[in-house]
Design a protein around this motif. Structure first.
Motif, PDB file in Angstrom:
ATOM      1  N   ALA B 479       0.871  -1.223  -0.043  1.00 32.59           N
ATOM      2  CA  ALA B 479      -0.186   0.063  -0.219  1.00 32.59           C
ATOM      3  C   ALA B 479       1.030   1.402  -0.004  1.00 32.59           C
ATOM      4  O   ALA B 479       0.436   2.347   0.094  1.00 32.59           O
ATOM      5  N   GLY B 480       2.210   0.932  -0.134  1.00 34.96           N
ATOM      6  CA  GLY B 480       2.965   2.220  -0.343  1.00 34.96           C
ATOM      7  C   GLY B 480       3.393   3.051   1.217  1.00 34.96           C
ATOM      8  O   GLY B 480       3.871   3.883   1.290  1.00 34.96           O
ATOM      9  N   ALA B 481       3.105   1.963   2.331  1.00 34.09           N
ATOM     10  CA  ALA B 481       3.266   2.868   3.456  1.00 34.09           C
ATOM     11  C   ALA B 481       4.593   2.390   4.423  1.00 34.09           C
ATOM     12  O   ALA B 481       5.086   3.018   5.067  1.00 34.09           O
ATOM     13  N   ASP B 482       5.059   1.102   3.975  1.00 31.71           N
ATOM     14  CA  ASP B 482       6.163   0.567   4.748  1.00 31.71           C
ATOM     15  C   ASP B 482       6.152   0.654   6.033  1.00 31.71           C
ATOM     16  O   ASP B 482       7.088   0.766   7.024  1.00 31.71           O
ATOM     17  N   GLY B 483       4.989   0.380   6.532  1.00 35.79           N
ATOM     18  CA  GLY B 483       4.821   0.246   8.111  1.00 35.79           C
ATOM     19  C   GLY B 483       5.179  -1.334   8.597  1.00 35.79           C
ATOM     20  O   GLY B 483       5.378  -2.240   7.817  1.00 35.79           O
ATOM     21  N   SER B 484       5.458  -1.307   9.899  1.00 34.41           N
ATOM     22  CA  SER B 484       5.667  -2.619  10.334  1.00 34.41           C
ATOM     23  C   SER B 484       4.872  -2.482  11.878  1.00 34.41           C
ATOM     24  O   SER B 484       4.582  -1.753  12.334  1.00 34.41           O
ATOM     25  N   ARG B 485       4.598  -3.835  12.142  1.00 35.97           N
ATOM     26  CA  ARG B 485       3.780  -4.365  13.413  1.00 35.97           C
ATOM     27  C   ARG B 485       4.162  -5.600  14.146  1.00 35.97           C
ATOM     28  O   ARG B 485       4.738  -6.452  13.133  1.00 35.97           O
ATOM     29  N   LEU B 486       4.426  -5.619  15.179  1.00 34.44           N
ATOM     30  CA  LEU B 486       4.959  -6.970  16.066  1.00 34.44           C
ATOM     31  C   LEU B 486       3.532  -7.596  16.518  1.00 34.44           C
ATOM     32  O   LEU B 486       2.643  -6.883  16.766  1.00 34.44           O
ATOM     33  N   PHE B 487       3.608  -8.810  16.252  1.00 34.30           N
ATOM     34  CA  PHE B 487       2.356  -9.685  17.033  1.00 34.30           C
ATOM     35  C   PHE B 487       3.087 -10.721  18.114  1.00 34.30           C
ATOM     36  O   PHE B 487       4.043 -11.243  17.796  1.00 34.30           O
ATOM     37  N   ALA B 488       2.390 -10.875  19.082  1.00 36.51           N
ATOM     38  CA  ALA B 488       2.562 -11.747  20.019  1.00 36.51           C
ATOM     39  C   ALA B 488       1.649 -13.041  20.024  1.00 36.51           C
ATOM     40  O   ALA B 488       0.646 -13.047  20.349  1.00 36.51           O
ATOM     41  N   ALA B 489       2.263 -14.042  19.237  1.00 30.85           N
ATOM     42  CA  ALA B 489       1.567 -15.169  19.262  1.00 30.85           C
ATOM     43  C   ALA B 489       2.249 -16.288  20.210  1.00 30.85           C
ATOM     44  O   ALA B 489       3.463 -16.311  20.236  1.00 30.85           O
ATOM     45  N   ALA B 490       1.232 -17.082  20.779  1.00 32.76           N
ATOM     46  CA  ALA B 490       1.827 -18.135  21.471  1.00 32.76           C
ATOM     47  C   ALA B 490       0.880 -19.488  21.309  1.00 32.76           C
ATOM     48  O   ALA B 490      -0.197 -19.286  20.932  1.00 32.76           O
ATOM     49  N   PRO B 491       1.203 -20.623  21.833  1.00 33.33           N
ATOM     50  CA  PRO B 491       2.734 -20.904  21.761  1.00 33.33           C
ATOM     51  C   PRO B 491       3.435 -20.948  20.633  1.00 33.33           C
ATOM     52  O   PRO B 491       2.928 -20.901  19.800  1.00 33.33           O
ATOM     53  N   ALA B 492       4.824 -21.373  20.806  1.00 30.08           N
ATOM     54  CA  ALA B 492       5.653 -21.055  19.405  1.00 30.08           C
ATOM     55  C   ALA B 492       5.197 -22.045  18.900  1.00 30.08           C
ATOM     56  O   ALA B 492       4.930 -23.268  19.204  1.00 30.08           O
ATOM     57  N   THR B 493       5.357 -21.772  17.432  1.00 25.26           N
ATOM     58  CA  THR B 493       5.065 -22.696  16.459  1.00 25.26           C
ATOM     59  C   THR B 493       6.171 -23.864  16.270  1.00 25.26           C
ATOM     60  O   THR B 493       7.342 -23.432  16.263  1.00 25.26           O
ATOM     61  N   PRO B 494       5.770 -25.235  16.342  1.00 19.48           N
ATOM     62  CA  PRO B 494       6.649 -25.973  16.339  1.00 19.48           C
ATOM     63  C   PRO B 494       7.298 -26.090  14.871  1.00 19.48           C
ATOM     64  O   PRO B 494       6.266 -26.303  14.092  1.00 19.48           O
ATOM     65  N   THR B 495       8.441 -25.795  14.393  1.00 19.95           N
ATOM     66  CA  THR B 495       9.027 -26.114  13.108  1.00 19.95           C
ATOM     67  C   THR B 495      10.133 -26.860  13.029  1.00 19.95           C
ATOM     68  O   THR B 495      10.699 -27.037  14.101  1.00 19.95           O
ATOM     69  N   GLY B 496      10.578 -27.246  11.647  1.00 17.53           N
ATOM     70  CA  GLY B 496      11.610 -27.780  11.554  1.00 17.53           C
ATOM     71  C   GLY B 496      11.478 -29.379  11.154  1.00 17.53           C
ATOM     72  O   GLY B 496      10.544 -29.920  11.815  1.00 17.53           O
ATOM     73  N   PHE B 497      12.327 -29.577  10.097  1.00 17.29           N
ATOM     74  CA  PHE B 497      12.111 -31.164  10.098  1.00 17.29           C
ATOM     75  C   PHE B 497      13.292 -31.454   9.141  1.00 17.29           C
ATOM     76  O   PHE B 497      14.135 -30.807   8.816  1.00 17.29           O
ATOM     77  N   ALA B 498      13.476 -33.005   9.359  1.00 15.40           N
ATOM     78  CA  ALA B 498      14.796 -33.545   8.677  1.00 15.40           C
ATOM     79  C   ALA B 498      14.255 -34.257   7.444  1.00 15.40           C
ATOM     80  O   ALA B 498      13.934 -35.207   7.400  1.00 15.40           O
ATOM     81  N   PRO B 499      14.660 -33.545   6.378  1.00 16.38           N
ATOM     82  CA  PRO B 499      14.161 -34.163   5.000  1.00 16.38           C
ATOM     83  C   PRO B 499      14.480 -35.638   4.879  1.00 16.38           C
ATOM     84  O   PRO B 499      15.431 -36.036   5.035  1.00 16.38           O
ATOM     85  N   ALA B 500      13.466 -36.452   4.482  1.00 10.81           N
ATOM     86  CA  ALA B 500      13.532 -37.740   4.337  1.00 10.81           C
ATOM     87  C   ALA B 500      12.915 -37.854   3.023  1.00 10.81           C
ATOM     88  O   ALA B 500      11.796 -37.528   2.629  1.00 10.81           O
ATOM     89  N   ARG B 501      13.633 -38.536   2.081  1.00 11.25           N
ATOM     90  CA  ARG B 501      13.120 -39.017   0.708  1.00 11.25           C
ATOM     91  C   ARG B 501      12.070 -40.124   0.663  1.00 11.25           C
ATOM     92  O   ARG B 501      11.080 -40.106   0.692  1.00 11.25           O
ATOM     93  N   VAL B 502      12.690 -41.244   0.648  1.00  8.16           N
ATOM     94  CA  VAL B 502      11.925 -42.521   0.602  1.00  8.16           C
ATOM     95  C   VAL B 502      12.433 -43.153   2.106  1.00  8.16           C
ATOM     96  O   VAL B 502      13.489 -43.155   2.359  1.00  8.16           O
ATOM     97  N   LEU B 503      11.553 -43.480   2.961  1.00 12.78           N
ATOM     98  CA  LEU B 503      12.034 -43.814   4.569  1.00 12.78           C
ATOM     99  C   LEU B 503      12.712 -45.105   4.081  1.00 12.78           C
ATOM    100  O   LEU B 503      12.402 -46.041   3.273  1.00 12.78           O
ATOM    101  N   PRO B 504      13.697 -45.298   4.924  1.00 12.52           N
ATOM    102  CA  PRO B 504      14.688 -46.620   4.897  1.00 12.52           C
ATOM    103  C   PRO B 504      13.791 -47.866   5.365  1.00 12.52           C
ATOM    104  O   PRO B 504      12.955 -47.574   6.055  1.00 12.52           O
ATOM    105  N   THR B 505      14.326 -48.856   4.687  1.00  8.56           N
ATOM    106  CA  THR B 505      13.276 -50.050   4.738  1.00  8.56           C
ATOM    107  C   THR B 505      14.392 -51.201   4.853  1.00  8.56           C
ATOM    108  O   THR B 505      15.470 -51.400   4.334  1.00  8.56           O
ATOM    109  N   ASP B 506      13.849 -52.315   5.294  1.00  3.99           N
ATOM    110  CA  ASP B 506      14.652 -53.598   5.265  1.00  3.99           C
ATOM    111  C   ASP B 506      14.175 -54.474   3.922  1.00  3.99           C
ATOM    112  O   ASP B 506      14.700 -55.788   3.956  1.00  3.99           O
TER     113      ASP B 506
END
Ligand SMILES: Cc1cc2nc3c(=O)[nH]c(=O)nc-3n(C[C@H](O)[C@H](O)[C@H](O)COP(=O)(O)OP(=O)(O)OC[C@H]3O[C@@H](n4cnc5c(N)ncnc54)[C@H](O)[C@@H]3O)c2cc1C
Lengths: 417, 1003
Positions: B479-506
């Motif tokens: 909108a051409g204003a370049d404003g910023s705002r902080l939000f307080a969200a809780a709880p912290a979002t669980p993020t992150g993963f260990a990429p797996a292509r095809v799961l290991p198998t026997d």
């Protein structure tokens, strides 16, 4: 080359398909070749195949800037027919259709050439005159093409709306029963596999950026994104990018490049038995083996190299499709895309020698070169190997725009594909 | 059916509004707010479809538009049934009839499932390797079989009962996606009055926040925050909220196209409403806030009904109050599934977590799983069950040490999570460049090309506070204003993963069928096979295996295949590449795209001012380009032939009246007008005196005839140019092209006046007699107003440009009058003309009359390969002009060849056969095929004036063949003709001057 057959397939099925070979190698470019084809579309790979197979030129390479078949070869709506008006075009496209008829066996690769018939609708008196002219001309050229009443057309293509109260009622149709479609990717891969087996180097991710010439003007090689390569013969087969590549050798081409669009619907059970074309309302439709309705749209009005055309072009085509097939409005567009087509002033291709010694060009197929793939590749190989055109492509010179001996199919019928 | 899996409380459904629909004939109960998928799950239905190739039983995998499996036929009544709808996005409506697809005889017992047994043979690309022998069997046997097996649902076979409309909109900021990022962006962008459109594909706005159980934003629950945000936005006059609206295409020039589903969610929609509305939006700025898609995990038999994405399990529980199962195993390689597990547990379900990551790699998300058994460092090696999941087979796995002992975890639902893929489709469609972020194993927007910015999960930002802040900044920036705002969200979002292509198998990896593309039945094995066969480019792999080409467009499968490919090729993902995303984001109905362009609105019909008169007088009509023109005026009992013969006779013997209003008219005005025409036409114009007309052939640059028409000079600087009916727009564009690009120095304006002037043609020996009483200010006497003259005066008291011209060979007038007065003038002439037997004639008689006189029609005698010389009109081409359009091309050697096709007449030797227009001409009908063709018939009629057939033709070297006998094709064979001059009536052209040449005419 490991032959494909039901027995090799069954053998491999038992073996977890571990035994299949690469369909083509991934060679590093050599320093020099006897001939180079620029452009790994169907036409380029086909030419390499026939050069190796019929002219014994096996120390050759196909240079492709991206992945083979990534250009129009893999973007077209795969309509194949040979019911062209003029003797020269009829001979060229019929040469191709004859090759199509044996191509799966020739390449040992199922290209799924399906002769489901191409039905072209006439919507006004002018169309009727023009199509009859084609039908008669084809008959005398020994090419099948028949005139049908609206009722006969509907018998052949039951979904067709022949009601007299649609905007442009169907006044008749021309049917080429031997026309149809083929699987575009398979054509590319089949030629690549065949050429590779004969020793041709297929080099992908190798963009030609310059064509080098000797003091006598003859070509001496190419500069590519993977280094320089020497050769005395270069066949340019780069479709939409011909003006650019020929420009590298200082040759100006009578070509304009436009985006041409196509789209497919979601797959459905068989509901459309043939290929149907309507030039008057701009609609081309068939159903793929997978069940998608394959629909060809028009070119943008303005020249461009952007492979994204405007939505209004697709819209116009779907307008026409739904006018002829009102039952399809609830079908959904699944994918749409565009390709760059190279268009000559007379809408016929240029296949032959150029003013530069050792440089040959195959281009100008515009919106309709897929159908010609085997025929064009075959005569282009002949031209490169013998340094003179095959009788079939002899009329398709670059020079005709200077002499005026045009082969104006579009003017004759306003036919695209 | 009982809602056995409906949770006792919770969810955003309206329990006060029950509804029922049918699935494969059985009744299913649900509540307002359900999707079909959530209702099916609530009713304990897990099996909902069969896969494309192997006909494997399939269930619901997702809760959104990325669904690959649950594709249903929806029947909303006659003319309202269609296939391939995703159960996860169809809103549950009372009375819907739904059915599953691609099976026979039934969903439960599908013969097609033998394909699954044959799967060792039916691998990727198997059809390229077989079905080639014997050759003829492809068309006749193999292909029909393949086709019958392919395709999912059945296409509608009756016309659509619904309507679709288009809407154009402009705005300052278009926000796509109304999850946390999109809502924050819309709030920020609309703060200062900027026009904002917020679109979201779902029925309810709020995105992922609608499935939050515990999250709070700025101290209020996520649900409250959403409600408040939506109230605020709805209260702003500058904001348009578009729920149920998918932005499916991002085209050049910031052109974004949306499709809004207007009535599909209504049980009894107002018949005035369209089914869908297509929005063509031209926003100044776009904020893309389209979120991310969860990835499935790939392991053997990962496609059983009951296996779904972890986030979908969570959504069904929290948003829809449905337990997708009672015993749920979450299998994951990352953190987000822990939130799902916690919510499932809170809903009272039995929950286990299987994490492929070792214990040590599990982060703070572990806290969410209090009281839940976690099998860390475990892989999934398979599943059990037939048409519904009964257990997940897991085993411990340590990198380097392999897979340990298996055990089966009994369950009726598995929530799988393989990490997240930002939804970069629209960004990619805008031609923006993607960049790969290894830390999140995903492509994210890199360099923009158009005026857009991405925010939130679609940009790889996964923490809720960060998403909100990013959304706000994007909206404000847009909108051409370049404003910023902080939000307080809780709880912290669980993020992150260990990429797996095809799961290991026997298991033997050659045997394992781990699905990547569920709809197209592409397994990891298929990808490996493709690479083995040399398909290394991601596009090749996609095309060879069909991975990502199903109707879900690869939303759940593209990344899986790419990751696997990178692993096999041992190349980092960015070097393997990504496929380009093309419109549409999700499939769009043809109906929405075409809007109201059906029937008459497909191509508007143009009618001339006298059209109604023709209708009232029983005319039959023909389409001529966009126009509908009177073709002939049959009297009772007359067929076309009889009517045309009568009309022609009237013109030759007395007088006919014809509506020529469709002829194109262009007013060419300015000091350089004559010079301009002199360059545009091959003949000379400078010396044409005002008051005179001249016939002009217009050439294209290639020297071939492109249009023709009579041009009248009204004043030194004013010309009235006429064109063919179909050629009018082309000719004007051609003129403008030259004026604007080649000769900008010429002071000339070209204006279309086609619709301004109606043209009434009066033709025949009595034409002047009919006209005389009505004209004032013009002397109609022969010497005063000769053939090819033009005068300005009045007729019936209205202004006219009156031309003495003839396209019939008879004395003729073309009366240009202002369109509004056309009918009055026409009726006056017609009434008065009765005493002369005045006869209205149509285009067919016009064609016959002109052919008798040997006049050409552009597009009939010419086809874009014909020069003036070919028509015997070489004299019209100036030899002295320095230049004109086409001059250089006419000088090409080929243009002078003796064997060029030239216009001739043909007379059927038997005196009876009317040749087929388009018929081909040969010298020797007995020659072998391919035959040498000399030319073709361009026009052919039974001449009423002469009583025998006449034809015009283009014949090689025709003018040297006069009197020769040639052969012309007929439907059955050939007929014999003699070559004649191409003029059949009045070769000297005396009749236009009123000289009667009766002798030449038979009755
Ligand atoms: C949407 C669409 C629909 C169509 N429908 C039909 C149809 O129904 N029937 C029909 O007959 N025809 C159709 N066509 C036309 C047809 O696709 C083309 O005429 C034909 O494919 C062109 O030949 P090709 O296959 O060799 O071209 P391409 O496949 O385009 O091959 C040219 C190759 O050259 C490569 N290249 C370009 N520059 C360089 C360089 N500098 N260095 C190295 N390599 C380079 C390109 O990457 C490309 O792979 C259609 C085209 C489009 C776009």
């Amino acid at each position: 080359m490991r032959r494909f057959s039901i027995s090799s397939l069954l053998t491999e099925a038992l073996n977890g398909h571990q035994g299949w070979e690469r369909q083509w190698r991934n060679p590093t470019p050599k320093a020099a070749y006897d001939a180079i084809i620029i452009g790994g579309g169907g036409h380029g790979l086909g030419a390499a195949y026939y050069l190796a197979k019929e002219h014994g030129l096996t120390n050759i390479a196909v240079l492709e800037k991206g992945w083979i078949g990534g250009g129009n070869a893999g973007r077209n709506t795969t309509i194949i027919r040979s019911n062209y008006l003029y003797d020269e075009s009829a001979a060229l496209f019929e040469h191709a259709v004859k090759l199509w008829e044996g191509l799966s066996q020739e390449l040992n690769y199922n290209v799924m050439f399906s002769q489901r018939g191409v039905l072209m609708l006439a919507h006004n008196v002018h169309d009727v005159q023009s199509f009859k002219r084609h039908v008669y001309s084809n008959r005398l050229n020994g090419i099948d093409n028949e005139w049908m009443t609206p009722e006969e057309a509907k018998d052949f293509c039951p979904p067709l709306n022949i009601s007299p109260d649609i905007r442009y009622p169907v006044m008749g149709a021309a049917l080429q029963r031997r026309g149809g479609t083929a699987r575009h990717d398979a054509v590319v891969w089949g030629y690549a596999r065949g050429a590779d087996a004969l020793g041709v180097d297929i080099i992908q991710n190798c963009e030609v950026i310059a064509i080098t010439r000797g003091p006598d003007g003859a070509v001496t090689g190419v500069e590519t994104s993977r280094g320089s390569i020497k050769t005395k013969k270069i066949g340019v087969s780069v479709a939409g990018h011909t003006s650019m590549v020929m420009g590298m050798a200082g040759v100006r081409m009578p070509l304009e490049s436009f985006p041409l669009q196509a789209l497919v619907s979601e797959p459905v059970k068989p509901c459309f038995p043939c290929v149907l074309m309507s030039n008057a309302v701009h609609a081309y439709i068939s159903q793929s083996d997978k069940g998608e309705l394959v629909i060809g749209a028009g070119t943008d009005q303005y020249v461009s190299y952007s492979q994204q055309g405007g939505l209004h072009i697709t819209t116009h085509t779907l307008d026409a499709i739904c006018e002829l097939f009102p039952q399809f409005t609830r079908m959904k567009m699944l994918r749409s895309w565009g390709g760059i087509v190279d268009v000559t002033p007379d809408r016929s291709p240029i296949v032959g020698k150029t003013p530069v010694k050792g440089l040959y060009v195959n281009c100008g197929w515009g919106t309709g070169g897929f159908k010609a793939t085997p025929g064009s590749a075959h005569v282009f190989a002949h031209t490169i190997a013998r340094d003179e055109p095959h009788p079939i492509n002899a009329p398709f010179t670059l020079d005709r725009f200077r002499t005026g001996r045009l082969i104006d199919e579009a003017a004759a019928a306003a036919v695209a594909h | 059916m009982a809602q056995s899996n409906r949770l006792p409380s919770g969810g955003r459904i309206d329990r006060a509004k029950p509804l029922a629909f049918t699935f494969n004939g059985k009744s299913v109960d649900g509540f307002a707010g359900d999707t079909v998928a959530s209702a099916l799950l609530a009713n304990g239905i897990r099996l909902v479809g069969r896969s494309f190739k192997y006909h494997r039983p399939r269930g619901i995998l997702t809760h959104g538009s990325d669904e690959p499996n649950a594709l249903l036929k929806v029947d909303r009544g006659p003319g309202r049934a269609d296939p391939n709808n995703r159960a996860t996005v169809i809103e549950a409506v009372g009375g819907l009839k739904l059915s599953s697809q691609n099976h026979w005889p039934s969903l439960e017992h599908d013969i097609g499932a033998v394909n699954d047994r044959l799967s060792p043979v039916l691998v990727a690309g198997f059809y390229y390797k077989t079905f080639m022998w014997p050759r003829s069997f492809w068309d006749k046997l193999y292909e029909p079989k393949i086709r019958a097996a392919a395709g999912l649902g059945v296409a509608p076979d009756v016309p659509d009962a619904d309507r679709y409309v288009h809407r154009n909109a402009h705005c300052d900021v278009l926000v796509v996606g109304a999850g946390p990022a999109g809502l924050a962006a819309a709030l920020a962008a609309s703060e200062n009055g900027r026009r904002v459109i917020l679109a979201d594909e779902q029925a309810e706005m709020g995105g992922s926040l609608l499935a939050e159980r515990t999250a709070t934003i700025d101290g209020v629950s996520a649900a409250q925050w959403v409600a408040h945000a939506l109230t605020t936005l709805a209260g702003r006059a500058n904001v348009t909220l578009l729920p149920r609206t998918t932005a499916f295409g991002y085209y050049n020039h910031n052109h974004v196209v949306l499709t809004e589903r207007v009535t599909d969610h209504l049980e009894r929609p107002d018949p005035k409403l369209p089914r869908e509305r297509l929005w063509q939006v031209r926003p100044a700025e776009v904020v893309i806030a389209t979120g991310a898609h969860e990835r499935p995990l790939s392991f053997a038999d990962n496609d059983r009904p009951g296996i779904m994405l972890a986030e979908s399990v969570r959504t069904y529980i929290n948003r829809y109050g449905v337990a997708p199962g009672r015993r749920i195993v979450f299998a994951t390689n990352g953190a987000s599934a822990y939130a799902a597990a916690a919510d499932a547990k809170a809903a009272g379900l039995d929950v286990t977590i299987v994490d492929t990551r070792p214990e040590s790699a599990i982060g703070p998300e572990k806290a969410l799983a209090a009281g839940i058994e976690i099998l860390a460092g475990h892989t999934v090696v398979g599943s059990t069950g037939g048409k519904g999941l009964t257990g997940l087979i897991v085993a411990p796995f340590t990198a380097g040490k392999g897979v340990g002992a298996r055990r089966t975890l009994p369950c009726d639902c598995a929530g799988i999570s393989g990490g997240w893929t930002p939804s970069v489709h629209l960004f990619s469609q805008s031609r923006g460049k993607l960049i790969f972020r290894a830390d999140i194993d995903a492509f994210v927007p890199g360099i923009s090309v158009q005026k857009e910015r991405s925010a939130g999960a679609c940009k790889g930002t996964y923490g809720l506070s960060a998403i909100l802040a990013e959304g706000w900044a994007a909206g404000s920036g847009a909108a051409g204003a370049d404003g910023s705002r902080l939000f307080a969200a809780a709880p912290a979002t669980p993020t992150g993963f260990a990429p797996a292509r095809v799961l290991p198998t026997d298991d033997d990896p050659k045997k394992v069928r781990a699905f990547l593309d569920f709809q197209n039945d592409v397994t990891a094995k298929d990808i490996r096979l493709a690479v083995r066969e040399g398909f290394e480019s991601v596009e090749h792999v996609k095309r060879y295996t069909t991975n990502g080409m199903a109707s879900d467009q690869g939303k759940t499968s593209n990344m899986a295949a790419l990751g696997l490919l990178s692993e096999i090729l041992e190349k980092p993902i960015p070097q393997v590449g990504t496929t380009t995303f093309r419109p549409p984001y999700t499939p769009v109905t043809f109906g929405a795209i075409i809007g109201s362009a059906r029937g008459q609105l497909f191509d508007p019909i143009r009618t001339a001012p006298l059209h109604e008169w023709a209708v009232e007088h029983g005319a039959k009509f023909e389409n001529v380009s966009l126009w509908r023109r009177a073709w002939y005026f049959p009297k009772a009992g007359e067929d076309m032939h009889a009517a045309v013969a009568r009309e022609c006779k009237a013109v030759r013997e007395s007088v006919g009246i014809f509506d020529a209003s469709t002829l194109g008219k262009i007013e060419v005005k300015g000091p350089d007008a004559a010079e301009f025409l002199n360059r545009i036409y091959p003949n000379a114009w400078l010396k044409l005196e005002p008051g005179k007309c001249r016939y002009g052939l217009m050439l294209k640059e290639d020297g071939f005839i492109f249009d023709d028409g009579v041009v009248a000079r009204l004043a030194p600087d004013l010309f009235h140019v006429t064109t063919t009916t179909g050629g009018a727009p082309r000719v004007l564009a051609h003129m403008e092209d030259y004026l604007q690009t080649e000769w900008p120095d010429l002071n000339v304006f070209a204006t279309s006046t086609t619709e301004e002037w109606a043209v009434i043609a009066l033709q025949g020996p009595k034409a002047r007699d009919v006209l005389q009483p009505f004209v004032t200010g013009i002397d109609l006497a022969g010497e005063a107003f000769p053939h090819m003259a033009v005068r300005v005066g009045e007729i019936c008291g209205v202004p006219t440009r009156l031309m003495r011209v003839s396209f019939t060979g008879e004395m003729g007038f073309e009366i240009n009058v202002p369109a509004d007065h056309a009918r009055a003038v026409w009726e006056a002439l017609y009434d008065y003309g009765q005493r002369f037997g005045i006869t209205p004639y149509g285009t067919e008689a016009m064609h016959v009359l002109r052919a008798e006189r040997g006049f050409i029609i552009v597009g009939q005698e010419t086809d874009g390969t014909v020069t003036p010389e070919d028509l015997g009109l070489g004299g019209m081409v100036s030899k002295v002009k320095r230049d004109f359009v086409g001059k250089r091309s006419l000088a090409r050697p080929d243009m002078a060849l003796a064997d060029r096709k030239q216009l001739v007449g043909l007379a059927s030797l038997d005196g009876r056969t009317v040749l087929d227009e388009g018929a081909q001409i040969v010298a020797d009908p007995a020659q072998a095929v391919p035959m040498t063709m000399l030319g073709h018939v361009t026009s052919s009629y039974l001449s009423p004036s002469l009583g025998h057939p006449i034809a015009l033709a283009l014949v090689a070297g025709g003018r040297t063949r006069m009197g020769e006998t040639l052969h012309v094709t007929t439907p059955a064979g050939f007929t014999t003709v003699k070559v004649t001059a191409p003029v059949f009536v009045d070769p000297e052209g005396k009749r236009v001057n009123g000289v009667q040449t009766e002798g030449a005419l038979h009755a």
